[in-house]
Write an enzyme that holds these catalytic residues in place. Structure first.
Site, mmCIF file in Angstrom:
data_model
loop_
_atom_site.group_PDB
_atom_site.id
_atom_site.type_symbol
_atom_site.label_atom_id
_atom_site.label_comp_id
_atom_site.label_asym_id
_atom_site.label_seq_id
_atom_site.Cartn_x
_atom_site.Cartn_y
_atom_site.Cartn_z
ATOM 1 N N TYR A 22 -1.037 -0.996 10.260
ATOM 2 C CA TYR A 22 -1.180 -1.285 8.831
ATOM 3 C C TYR A 22 0.050 -0.799 8.044
ATOM 4 O O TYR A 22 0.584 -1.519 7.195
ATOM 5 C CB TYR A 22 -2.453 -0.591 8.342
ATOM 6 C CG TYR A 22 -2.854 -0.847 6.917
ATOM 7 C CD1 TYR A 22 -3.440 -2.054 6.536
ATOM 8 C CD2 TYR A 22 -2.692 0.136 5.933
ATOM 9 C CE1 TYR A 22 -3.842 -2.268 5.218
ATOM 10 C CE2 TYR A 22 -3.088 -0.069 4.629
ATOM 11 C CZ TYR A 22 -3.670 -1.275 4.277
ATOM 12 O OH TYR A 22 -4.069 -1.486 2.969
ATOM 13 N N SER A 73 0.864 -1.187 0.000
ATOM 14 C CA SER A 73 0.000 0.000 0.000
ATOM 15 C C SER A 73 0.896 1.231 0.000
ATOM 16 O O SER A 73 2.017 1.181 0.519
ATOM 17 C CB SER A 73 -0.870 0.018 1.260
ATOM 18 O OG SER A 73 -1.492 1.283 1.406
HETATM 19 P P1 NAD Z 1 -11.381 -6.216 1.375
HETATM 20 O O1 NAD Z 1 -11.576 -6.086 2.838
HETATM 21 O O2 NAD Z 1 -12.526 -5.931 0.462
HETATM 22 O O3 NAD Z 1 -10.828 -7.673 1.020
HETATM 23 C C1 NAD Z 1 -9.844 -8.290 1.811
HETATM 24 C C2 NAD Z 1 -9.844 -9.768 1.522
HETATM 25 O O4 NAD Z 1 -8.884 -10.393 2.384
HETATM 26 C C3 NAD Z 1 -11.188 -10.427 1.791
HETATM 27 O O5 NAD Z 1 -11.476 -11.338 0.740
HETATM 28 C C4 NAD Z 1 -10.948 -11.184 3.092
HETATM 29 O O6 NAD Z 1 -11.730 -12.362 3.202
HETATM 30 C C5 NAD Z 1 -9.476 -11.543 2.972
HETATM 31 N N1 NAD Z 1 -8.877 -11.827 4.271
HETATM 32 C C6 NAD Z 1 -8.895 -11.074 5.388
HETATM 33 N N2 NAD Z 1 -8.262 -11.709 6.385
HETATM 34 C C7 NAD Z 1 -7.825 -12.892 5.892
HETATM 35 C C8 NAD Z 1 -7.116 -13.996 6.423
HETATM 36 N N3 NAD Z 1 -6.701 -14.017 7.710
HETATM 37 N N4 NAD Z 1 -6.838 -15.057 5.626
HETATM 38 C C9 NAD Z 1 -7.250 -15.068 4.335
HETATM 39 N N5 NAD Z 1 -7.927 -14.047 3.765
HETATM 40 C C10 NAD Z 1 -8.212 -12.989 4.531
HETATM 41 O O7 NAD Z 1 -10.136 -5.293 1.039
HETATM 42 P P2 NAD Z 1 -9.543 -4.735 -0.351
HETATM 43 O O8 NAD Z 1 -9.731 -3.266 -0.337
HETATM 44 O O9 NAD Z 1 -10.000 -5.539 -1.507
HETATM 45 O O10 NAD Z 1 -7.992 -4.996 -0.074
HETATM 46 C C11 NAD Z 1 -7.235 -6.021 -0.686
HETATM 47 C C12 NAD Z 1 -5.758 -5.760 -0.408
HETATM 48 O O11 NAD Z 1 -5.391 -4.501 -0.946
HETATM 49 C C13 NAD Z 1 -5.431 -5.695 1.079
HETATM 50 O O12 NAD Z 1 -4.161 -6.293 1.311
HETATM 51 C C14 NAD Z 1 -5.372 -4.217 1.347
HETATM 52 O O13 NAD Z 1 -4.576 -3.908 2.449
HETATM 53 C C15 NAD Z 1 -4.776 -3.717 0.047
HETATM 54 N N6 NAD Z 1 -5.011 -2.304 -0.216
HETATM 55 C C16 NAD Z 1 -6.268 -1.818 -0.368
HETATM 56 C C17 NAD Z 1 -6.436 -0.463 -0.620
HETATM 57 C C18 NAD Z 1 -7.796 0.151 -0.824
HETATM 58 O O14 NAD Z 1 -7.878 1.379 -0.982
HETATM 59 N N7 NAD Z 1 -8.872 -0.620 -0.855
HETATM 60 C C19 NAD Z 1 -5.329 0.379 -0.688
HETATM 61 C C20 NAD Z 1 -4.078 -0.145 -0.522
HETATM 62 C C21 NAD Z 1 -3.920 -1.500 -0.290
#
Ligand code: NAD
Length: 248
Positions: free
Chosen positions: A156, A143
């Site tokens: 985070y 991120s």
């Molecule tokens: P989200 O919450 O919609 O999805 C997260 C996914 O991770 C879900 O499918 C959940 O079931 C899974 N998960 C959570 N804990 C878990 C575990 N212990 N074991 C297996 N799976 C697990 O989030 P998102 O926005 O789609 O984020 C996806 C990735 O992108 C994450 O790593 C997040 O940190 C990163 N990210 C997101 C953003 C954003 O703006 N949305 C920005 C930067 C980074």
């Protein structure tokens, strides 16, 4: 044109959000996909059904990536079902925000355990398989918060910065075996994770994006698709920001 026909991919956290977009993109380019979810079987099954419509193989696997045991069992099962793994995308992640002063110790630990240790667990569980194959692609979702830090997200930011160090170390260890390890650092992407943010925080995030739009899961998926392709075979240890200019 990127072609992933015949490749097998594991995408963690692909029942929804960015992970789902990545799983569908890789499938649309020909890859079979192991859809890894933490709790929501129904959502994972929906992703599997969407992928199968693209004419490739998909199967849902329940796995808590923060458990080394779960990660090892997952990889063993996927290899038995699909015949091997060519692509690993470590996307599973959680947030538990709060200022350091009020952040509970268990909230620091759980965010590190899922985001950072989960990524380590999955890399360790596939390591020997990739070494023996003498090929492979690993993409870790970091991120821009891991690069710039953020007030209220010390847990985070630490995990996401740790993923960058882990990516570069694994890249150096696996390079001679033609396994590339890269990170993608998303900015502000519209998913369930960001939907939970307070309205004011969302407005502030949007105002900080030079391209003046929030990103979509597909923006991240397109970057991942390139990094796992044959075309990216000479790129390793890289951190690719996909953020509309937010971290410039
Ligand atoms: P989200 O919450 O919609 O999805 C997260 C996914 O991770 C879900 O499918 C959940 O079931 C899974 N998960 C959570 N804990 C878990 C575990 N212990 N074991 C297996 N799976 C697990 O989030 P998102 O926005 O789609 O984020 C996806 C990735 O992108 C994450 O790593 C997040 O940190 C990163 N990210 C997101 C953003 C954003 O703006 N949305 C920005 C930067 C980074």
């Amino acid at each position: 044109m990127i072609n992933l026909s015949g490749k097998n991919a594991i995408v963690t956290g692909s029942s929804r959000g960015i992970g789902k977009a990545i799983a569908i993109k890789l499938a649309s380019l020909g890859a079979n996909v192991a859809v890894v979810y933490a709790g929501n079987r129904e959502k994972a099954d929906e992703t599997v059904a969407e992928i199968e419509q693209l004419g490739v193989k998909a199967k849902a696997y329940s796995c808590d990536v923060s458990s080394m045991n779960d990660a090892k069992n997952l990889v063993t099962e996927v290899i038995a079902d699909f015949g091997g793994v060519d692509i690993l995308v470590n996307n599973a992640g959680i947030v538990k925000d709060g200022l350091i002063l009020s952040m509970k110790e268990e909230h620091f630990d759980s965010v590190i355990n899922v985001n950072l240790k989960g990524t380590f667990n999955m890399i360790k569980s596939t390591y020997q398989h990739f070494m023996k194959k003498r090929s492979g692609r690993i993409v870790n979702i970091s991120s821009i918060i891991g690069i710039n830090g953020n007030a209220g997200q010390a847990n985070y930011a630490s995990a996401k910065a740790g993923i960058i160090g882990l990516t570069k170390s694994a890249a150096k260890e696996l390079a001679a075996r033609k396994v590339t390890v890269n990170a993608v650092a998303p900015g502000f992407i519209e998913t369930d994770m960001t939907a939970a943010m307070p309205e004011k925080a969302k407005e502030a995030a949007l105002a900080a994006i030079p391209m003046k739009r929030v990103g979509a899961g597909e923006d991240i998926a397109n970057a991942v698709a390139f990094l796992v392709s044959d075309e990216a075979s000479y790129i390793t240890g890289e951190v690719l920001k996909v953020d509309g200019g937010m971290a410039i």
